[in-house]
Structure formats: structure tokens, C-alpha cells
Design a protein around this motif. Structure first.
Motif, short mmCIF file in Angstrom:
data_model
loop_
_atom_site.label_atom_id
_atom_site.label_comp_id
_atom_site.label_asym_id
_atom_site.label_seq_id
_atom_site.Cartn_x
_atom_site.Cartn_y
_atom_site.Cartn_z
N ASP A 1 0.81 -1.22 0.00
CA ASP A 1 0.00 0.00 0.00
C ASP A 1 0.84 1.26 0.00
N ARG B 1 -6.18 6.16 -8.03
CA ARG B 1 -6.49 7.48 -7.48
C ARG B 1 -7.98 7.77 -7.52
N GLU C 1 -9.92 5.58 -4.94
CA GLU C 1 -9.76 6.04 -3.57
C GLU C 1 -10.58 7.30 -3.31
N LYS C 2 -10.60 8.21 -4.29
CA LYS C 2 -11.40 9.42 -4.13
C LYS C 2 -12.89 9.09 -4.13
N SER D 1 -13.81 7.82 -0.76
CA SER D 1 -13.88 8.93 0.21
C SER D 1 -15.18 9.72 0.04
N VAL E 1 -10.92 0.19 1.52
CA VAL E 1 -10.66 1.59 1.85
C VAL E 1 -9.29 1.71 2.52
N GLY E 2 -8.48 2.62 2.01
CA GLY E 2 -7.15 2.85 2.58
C GLY E 2 -6.12 1.81 2.18
N PRO F 1 -4.56 1.03 -1.22
CA PRO F 1 -4.38 1.22 -2.67
C PRO F 1 -3.67 0.07 -3.35
N ILE G 1 -6.30 -2.48 -3.97
CA ILE G 1 -7.18 -1.97 -5.03
C ILE G 1 -6.55 -2.22 -6.39
#
Length: 241
Positions: A9, A21, A24-25, A28, A111-112, A114, A117
């Protein structure tokens, strides 16, 4: 068999992935707003699309790029986001529920993270999604297989290669009598652009170049961190003239 290495990560190479990116956005945004509003046809509502255009800053689909040709955005205008929506549903990371898009338990666990992901989304996106839907004909066949593409690109893009170079290496010289290179177009839409969107390749269109044949494609640090290929020990190609 194409193998992906697990990416930590905290690996700084992940910064090269527009897809990571954007996801992740998006996660959020969902955490802050409780979900993403959906239209009756289950597309993302414009309030989120406009936010995403600004926040994702996706190469070729920045807020400036998108609003240069659209007064308002619909999901179909924002190709990368339309893909992400479909892939999140397919991977059961998100679902439609009472007029909103929400994360599932599996999505919440990403979540958190990457690196996870990237590891989950990238192979599915590259190898399972029908990229030809962005072509002039959505039943246009793939021009080859990913094993060949990735191993050839591993060598050819070591120091950067133009779209024209890659078309020539993979398929020979084009016949431009008709004025349009369908093969290069398909190579870009089905192979090169997906690799750029995942962050494995980077496309450079300096000086406002609009044609794929003139764009330069180069491996990012994420390519080297993530992929284990037969051509792993890159053999330098001869200089092009």
C-alpha cells in the motif's frame, strides 16, 4: 500466464495509476456523502460527475478537457468513470441500493488499501472488460493476446515508443490508402489506453499532439513493480531511424 506481483500500500509507484487514485477518491466521497446518487437509469448523477471531473484530474479527461466539449456531464461523457462504475459492480465492490451507489462489505475492506485496489482491479479491468465498446464497432475483435502485447511492450517501451512504432512492430506497416488506420485505433483503444488508465504505461502528447501515432508510450515504475513477464530481462532494441 501473466503474473502480477503484490504491491504494498505504501509503494510510491501507485501514484502513477489514475484508476487507483479515482477509486480512492470515490470511496472517500461515498464515506462523506453516504453514497453516490443515481439517475433512474442507474447512472451516476451529475453532481458526482462534476465533482469527479475536478477531483480525479484524469489525463485526457480533466475538468478542462471534459467541459471544453460538454456544458454538463453525463456518465457516458466520462469514459473512465463509466468503466469504473461497471467494474465496481462486476467485482461486487459496490451496488445500487435505493437510488444510490454504495460500497459493499468487500468494498469497505479496500478503503485505505491502494495496493490491494490495484491488485484486484487491474487484472480484471485489462483482461475481462470489453474495451472495444469504445471503438466504432463494439464487436471489433481483439487484435492479439495480452501475453504477446505485454511482453512486446515490455521491450519496446523501455525507452519510450510512439504509437506508430508499436503498430509497426506488432502488425507491420499500415496501409493508409483509406486515410485511417483501424489497426492502430484498435490497438490504442483496446490495449494502450487501458494500460495507461491502470497506470502501467504513460502516454505523452507533448506540444498538443492529437494523433496516437505521434504519442510516446513509456513504462511507469508501476509496470516494473507489478508485472512479472517472460521478457523480464529486457533486451535493448536497436535504435529506430
Amino acid at each position: 500466464m501473466i503474473e502480477f506481483r503484490q504491491i504494498d500500500d505504501g509503494n510510491p509507484a501507485l501514484v502513477h495509476s489514475p484508476m487507483v487514485r479515482a477509486l480512492e477518491k470515490t470511496f472517500s466521497y461515498i464515506a462523506e456523502h453516504g453514497g453516490i446518487g443515481l439517475t433512474p437509469s442507474k447512472a451516476f448523477k451529475r453532481v458526482f460527475l462534476h465533482w469527479a471531473a475536478r477531483e480525479f484530474d484524469w489525463p485526457g479527461y480533466s475538468e478542462e478537457d471534459l467541459f471544453a466539449i460538454n456544458k454538463v456531464l453525463n456518465e457516458i461523457d466520462f469514459g473512465p468513470l463509466m468503466d469504473l462504475h461497471d467494474v465496481m459492480i462486476a467485482l461486487k465492490v459496490g451496488r445500487h441500493y435505493k437510488g444510490q451507489f454504495k460500497l459493499t462489505k468487500a468494498g469497505q475492506e479496500l478503503v485505505g488499501q491502494p495496493g490491494r485496489i490495484f491488485g484486484i482491479f487491474t487484472p480484471f479491468y485489462l483482461f475481462e472488460v470489453n474495451h472495444a465498446r469504445f471503438s466504432r464497432f463494439d464487436d471489433e475483435p481483439v487484435l492479439g493476446n495480452w501475453d504477446v502485447f505485454l511482453n512486446v511492450l515490455n521491450v519496446e517501451t523501455e525507452d519510450g515508443a510512439t504509437g506508430a512504432d508499436l503498430r509497426r512492430v506488432l502488425f507491420g506497416e499500415p496501409d493508409l490508402a483509406g486515410g485511417f488506420d483501424d489497426v492502430l485505433s484498435s490497438l490504442y483503444i483496446q490495449v494502450l489506453r487501458p494500460l495507461c488508465w491502470t497506470g502501467l504505461l504513460q502516454e505523452n502528447r507533448d506540444k498538443g499532439l492529437l494523433q496516437t501515432r505521434e504519442s510516446t508510450f513509456t513504462k511507469t515504475p508501476l509496470w516494473r513493480a507489478a508485472l512479472r513477464l517472460e521478457t523480464g530481462g529486457v533486451v535493448r532494441r536497436a535504435p529506430r531511424h
